[in-house]
Design a protein around this motif. Structure first.
Motif, PDB file in Angstrom:
ATOM      1  N   ARG A  83       0.831  -1.212   0.000  1.00  0.00           N
ATOM      2  CA  ARG A  83       0.000   0.000   0.000  1.00  0.00           C
ATOM      3  C   ARG A  83       0.861   1.256   0.000  1.00  0.00           C
ATOM      4  NH1 ARG A  83      -1.639   3.835   2.910  1.00  0.00           N
ATOM      5  NH2 ARG A  83      -0.553   3.187   4.793  1.00  0.00           N
ATOM      6  N   LEU A  84       1.893   1.280   0.821  1.00  0.00           N
ATOM      7  CA  LEU A  84       2.767   2.448   0.888  1.00  0.00           C
ATOM      8  C   LEU A  84       3.497   2.695  -0.426  1.00  0.00           C
ATOM      9  CD1 LEU A  84       4.409   2.319   4.412  1.00  0.00           C
ATOM     10  CD2 LEU A  84       3.047   4.177   3.467  1.00  0.00           C
ATOM     11  N   VAL A  85       4.029   1.647  -1.011  1.00  0.00           N
ATOM     12  CA  VAL A  85       4.734   1.797  -2.289  1.00  0.00           C
ATOM     13  C   VAL A  85       3.765   2.297  -3.353  1.00  0.00           C
ATOM     14  CG1 VAL A  85       5.951   0.574  -4.141  1.00  0.00           C
ATOM     15  CG2 VAL A  85       6.574   0.166  -1.753  1.00  0.00           C
ATOM     16  N   ALA A  86       2.573   1.735  -3.392  1.00  0.00           N
ATOM     17  CA  ALA A  86       1.584   2.172  -4.385  1.00  0.00           C
ATOM     18  C   ALA A  86       1.202   3.635  -4.194  1.00  0.00           C
ATOM     19  CB  ALA A  86       0.338   1.290  -4.308  1.00  0.00           C
ATOM     20  N   SER A  87       1.131   4.095  -2.950  1.00  0.00           N
ATOM     21  CA  SER A  87       0.712   5.477  -2.707  1.00  0.00           C
ATOM     22  C   SER A  87       1.857   6.479  -2.869  1.00  0.00           C
ATOM     23  CB  SER A  87       0.076   5.617  -1.327  1.00  0.00           C
ATOM     24  OG  SER A  87       1.039   5.480  -0.311  1.00  0.00           O
ATOM     25  N   VAL A 108       8.917  -4.172  -5.928  1.00  0.00           N
ATOM     26  CA  VAL A 108       9.003  -4.142  -4.462  1.00  0.00           C
ATOM     27  C   VAL A 108       7.624  -4.451  -3.897  1.00  0.00           C
ATOM     28  CG1 VAL A 108       9.392  -2.690  -2.432  1.00  0.00           C
ATOM     29  CG2 VAL A 108      10.969  -2.559  -4.372  1.00  0.00           C
ATOM     30  N   ALA A 109       6.598  -3.855  -4.482  1.00  0.00           N
ATOM     31  CA  ALA A 109       5.235  -4.094  -4.010  1.00  0.00           C
ATOM     32  C   ALA A 109       4.814  -5.542  -4.250  1.00  0.00           C
ATOM     33  CB  ALA A 109       4.271  -3.130  -4.691  1.00  0.00           C
ATOM     34  N   VAL A 110       5.051  -6.049  -5.448  1.00  0.00           N
ATOM     35  CA  VAL A 110       4.655  -7.418  -5.780  1.00  0.00           C
ATOM     36  C   VAL A 110       5.382  -8.428  -4.887  1.00  0.00           C
ATOM     37  CG1 VAL A 110       4.785  -9.193  -7.590  1.00  0.00           C
ATOM     38  CG2 VAL A 110       4.011  -6.892  -8.153  1.00  0.00           C
ATOM     39  N   GLN A 111       6.648  -8.175  -4.609  1.00  0.00           N
ATOM     40  CA  GLN A 111       7.471  -9.099  -3.827  1.00  0.00           C
ATOM     41  C   GLN A 111       7.661  -8.615  -2.384  1.00  0.00           C
ATOM     42  OE1 GLN A 111       8.307 -12.045  -4.811  1.00  0.00           O
ATOM     43  NE2 GLN A 111       7.427 -11.708  -6.841  1.00  0.00           N
ATOM     44  N   ALA A 112       6.681  -7.933  -1.844  1.00  0.00           N
ATOM     45  CA  ALA A 112       6.796  -7.346  -0.511  1.00  0.00           C
ATOM     46  C   ALA A 112       7.168  -8.384   0.552  1.00  0.00           C
ATOM     47  CB  ALA A 112       5.499  -6.636  -0.130  1.00  0.00           C
ATOM     48  N   GLU A 113       6.604  -9.574   0.478  1.00  0.00           N
ATOM     49  CA  GLU A 113       6.942 -10.612   1.460  1.00  0.00           C
ATOM     50  C   GLU A 113       8.435 -10.932   1.404  1.00  0.00           C
ATOM     51  OE1 GLU A 113       4.337 -10.968  -0.642  1.00  0.00           O
ATOM     52  OE2 GLU A 113       2.581 -11.331   0.613  1.00  0.00           O
TER      53      GLU A 113
END
Length: 139
Positions: free
Chosen positions: A68-72, A99-104
């Protein structure tokens, strides 16, 4: 010594393939000078956000919150540089969308990390068990 433990990021690198670039020490220090190096430190692994424009603080510390943070905060096709709290783990540069897709996988690499969104000048700090802080890098 810098980058002597790349195995710590092996799962992330495998997941993103050629889209990520492992940074040399010189590249790491150049990006650090533009981002984490512009903050003071609180203890050994926290940034001092006093005087910086904080965009958001949140107590959640999971992959969904990082997404969410990366997207925003990130611009379309923006480059992100991920720094780990241990310099033995090399920093990586990759598209912020990954980074968002691979956040885990990003969060599994270290209990603390910083994600510098190069074009927007935003830094996201992650402290496991405490949450995220996102803000503009001071000039």
């Amino acid at each position: 010594m810098y980058g002597t433990h790349p195995e710590e990021i092996a799962a992330l690198l495998e997941a993103v393939g050629d889209a990520a670039m492992v940074l040399s020490f010189r590249e790491d220090r150049a990006f650090a000078a533009l981002s984490v190096g512009r903050f003071g430190a609180v203890g050994s692994a926290r940034l001092d956000w006093a005087g910086a424009e904080v965009i958001e603080r949140c107590e959640s510390f999971d992959a969904d919150e990082l997404r969410r943070l990366v997207a925003s905060c990130a611009r379309t096709d923006e480059l992100a540089v991920v720094f780990w709290s241990n310099l033995a783990v090399p920093s990586v540069a990759l598209p912020a969308a990954l980074v968002a897709v691979q956040a885990e996988a990003v969060l599994a690499c270290s209990p603390e990390c910083w994600i510098y969104l190069v074009d927007s000048g935003v830094l996201i700090e992650f402290q496991d068990g405490e949450g995220f802080t996102a803000g503009r890098v001071p000039h």
